[in-house]
Design a protein around this motif. Structure first.
Motif, mmCIF file in Angstrom:
data_model
loop_
_atom_site.group_PDB
_atom_site.id
_atom_site.type_symbol
_atom_site.label_atom_id
_atom_site.label_comp_id
_atom_site.label_asym_id
_atom_site.label_seq_id
_atom_site.Cartn_x
_atom_site.Cartn_y
_atom_site.Cartn_z
ATOM 1 N N SER A 224 6.425 8.268 6.947
ATOM 2 C CA SER A 224 5.169 8.786 7.485
ATOM 3 C C SER A 224 3.972 8.014 6.931
ATOM 4 C CB SER A 224 5.058 10.271 7.142
ATOM 5 O OG SER A 224 3.842 10.782 7.576
ATOM 6 N N THR A 225 4.009 7.735 5.628
ATOM 7 C CA THR A 225 2.916 6.980 5.007
ATOM 8 C C THR A 225 2.858 5.562 5.568
ATOM 9 O OG1 THR A 225 3.136 8.307 3.003
ATOM 10 C CG2 THR A 225 1.956 6.217 2.792
ATOM 11 N N THR B 110 0.829 -1.207 0.000
ATOM 12 C CA THR B 110 0.000 0.000 0.000
ATOM 13 C C THR B 110 0.863 1.257 0.000
ATOM 14 O OG1 THR B 110 -1.759 -1.161 1.175
ATOM 15 C CG2 THR B 110 -1.830 1.237 1.239
ATOM 16 N N VAL B 111 1.955 1.239 0.771
ATOM 17 C CA VAL B 111 2.848 2.403 0.833
ATOM 18 C C VAL B 111 3.435 2.678 -0.551
ATOM 19 C CG1 VAL B 111 5.055 3.238 1.740
ATOM 20 C CG2 VAL B 111 3.380 2.195 3.283
ATOM 21 N N ASN C 197 1.291 5.703 9.029
ATOM 22 C CA ASN C 197 -0.165 5.915 8.949
ATOM 23 C C ASN C 197 -0.893 4.652 8.512
ATOM 24 O OD1 ASN C 197 0.066 8.572 9.779
ATOM 25 N ND2 ASN C 197 0.182 9.371 7.690
ATOM 26 N N GLU C 198 -0.332 3.948 7.532
ATOM 27 C CA GLU C 198 -0.968 2.707 7.062
ATOM 28 C C GLU C 198 -0.935 1.627 8.147
ATOM 29 O OE1 GLU C 198 -2.779 2.151 4.345
ATOM 30 O OE2 GLU C 198 -2.475 4.242 3.785
ATOM 31 N N HIS D 45 1.254 9.384 -5.881
ATOM 32 C CA HIS D 45 1.616 10.768 -5.551
ATOM 33 C C HIS D 45 2.964 11.194 -6.122
ATOM 34 C CE1 HIS D 45 -1.428 9.796 -2.486
ATOM 35 N NE2 HIS D 45 -1.768 11.076 -2.630
ATOM 36 N N ARG E 250 0.735 4.052 -2.854
ATOM 37 C CA ARG E 250 0.466 5.465 -2.571
ATOM 38 C C ARG E 250 1.602 6.345 -3.112
ATOM 39 N NH1 ARG E 250 -4.119 4.503 -1.160
ATOM 40 N NH2 ARG E 250 -4.837 3.821 0.854
ATOM 41 N N PHE E 251 2.833 5.849 -2.978
ATOM 42 C CA PHE E 251 3.975 6.597 -3.495
ATOM 43 C C PHE E 251 3.853 6.765 -5.013
ATOM 44 C CE2 PHE E 251 8.540 6.632 -4.904
ATOM 45 C CZ PHE E 251 8.818 7.912 -4.451
ATOM 46 N N TRP F 88 8.587 11.029 3.654
ATOM 47 C CA TRP F 88 7.232 10.812 3.150
ATOM 48 C C TRP F 88 6.873 9.340 3.245
ATOM 49 C CZ3 TRP F 88 4.378 8.108 -0.281
ATOM 50 C CH2 TRP F 88 3.121 8.609 -0.629
ATOM 51 N N LEU F 89 7.786 8.465 2.823
ATOM 52 C CA LEU F 89 7.529 7.024 2.876
ATOM 53 C C LEU F 89 7.373 6.533 4.316
ATOM 54 C CD1 LEU F 89 9.973 5.776 0.114
ATOM 55 C CD2 LEU F 89 7.485 5.578 0.070
#
Length: 191
Positions: free
Chosen positions: A76-77, A52-53, A80-81, A60, A56-57, A73-74
């Motif tokens: 943090s994502t 999923t990470v 969150n996931e 975006h 999402r990368f 960014w990775l």
């Protein structure tokens, strides 16, 4: 990986360079996995978060304003996931215990809840009618029946002393009072 190298790879990946994308995934995967492992997810959930990470990368990639800070960014994502997965797991209980799986739900079905509430409403109405008809009985019947339904129930000697009724008359009088009450309820269709 060096931040400047990461920034250059991100810009190249945005332009469609597959080798740059592959280098990003290979170089930053340990970072993503370290975040996933820190949350102690199961292997299946960890792999799901990892995929999923990166998805999402990829979604975006063209909108990332600071390409050299993609590692943050990775991370943090991924965090969150992981938290999202943990929240969803707290609502589920995974089990293969046959006794737990065969257990009847304590909440019941919505249909059963509706039937139970309708039955409770009907029971309340029957009780309300019973007390309405009870109040229409004569004083002597109301007194006797109230005393007899006391908890703990009094002995016939105690009833006799309290109401001034002979002990031998209590049973027959009780039956007559209950018959009258039943007749009143039957006349109203409330039984």
């Amino acid at each position: 990986m060096d931040r400047a190298d990461v920034g250059a790879l991100v810009r190249s990946a945005v332009d469609g360079d597959a080798a740059a994308w592959k280098a990003l995934v290979e170089g930053l995967s340990p970072l993503v996995w370290s975040v996933v492992r820190a949350h102690r997810l199961s292997d299946a959930d960890g792999h799901e978060v990892y995929q999923t990470v990166w998805f999402r990368f990829a979604q975006h990639l063209g909108r990332i304003r600071e390409p050299d800070k993609v590692g943050s960014w990775l991370a943090s994502t991924a965090r969150n996931e992981c938290l999202k997965t943990l929240r969803s797991l707290s609502r589920l209980t995974v089990t293969d215990d046959p006794q737990l799986l065969d257990r009847v739900s304590e909440e019941g079905t919505p249909e059963q809840s509706l039937l139970d509430s309708e039955e409770a409403a009907a029971q309340s109405e029957r009780i309300r009618r019973l007390w309405q008809e009870f109040e229409k009985l004569g004083d002597r019947c109301r007194q006797l029946l109230r005393v007899l339904i006391a908890s703990p129930p009094p002995s016939y000697q105690e009833v006799s002393a309290a109401l001034g009724i002979a002990v031998g008359s209590i049973g027959p009088l009780r039956q007559r009072c209950l018959r009258r009450l039943r007749a009143r309820l039957d006349a109203r269709g409330a039984t």
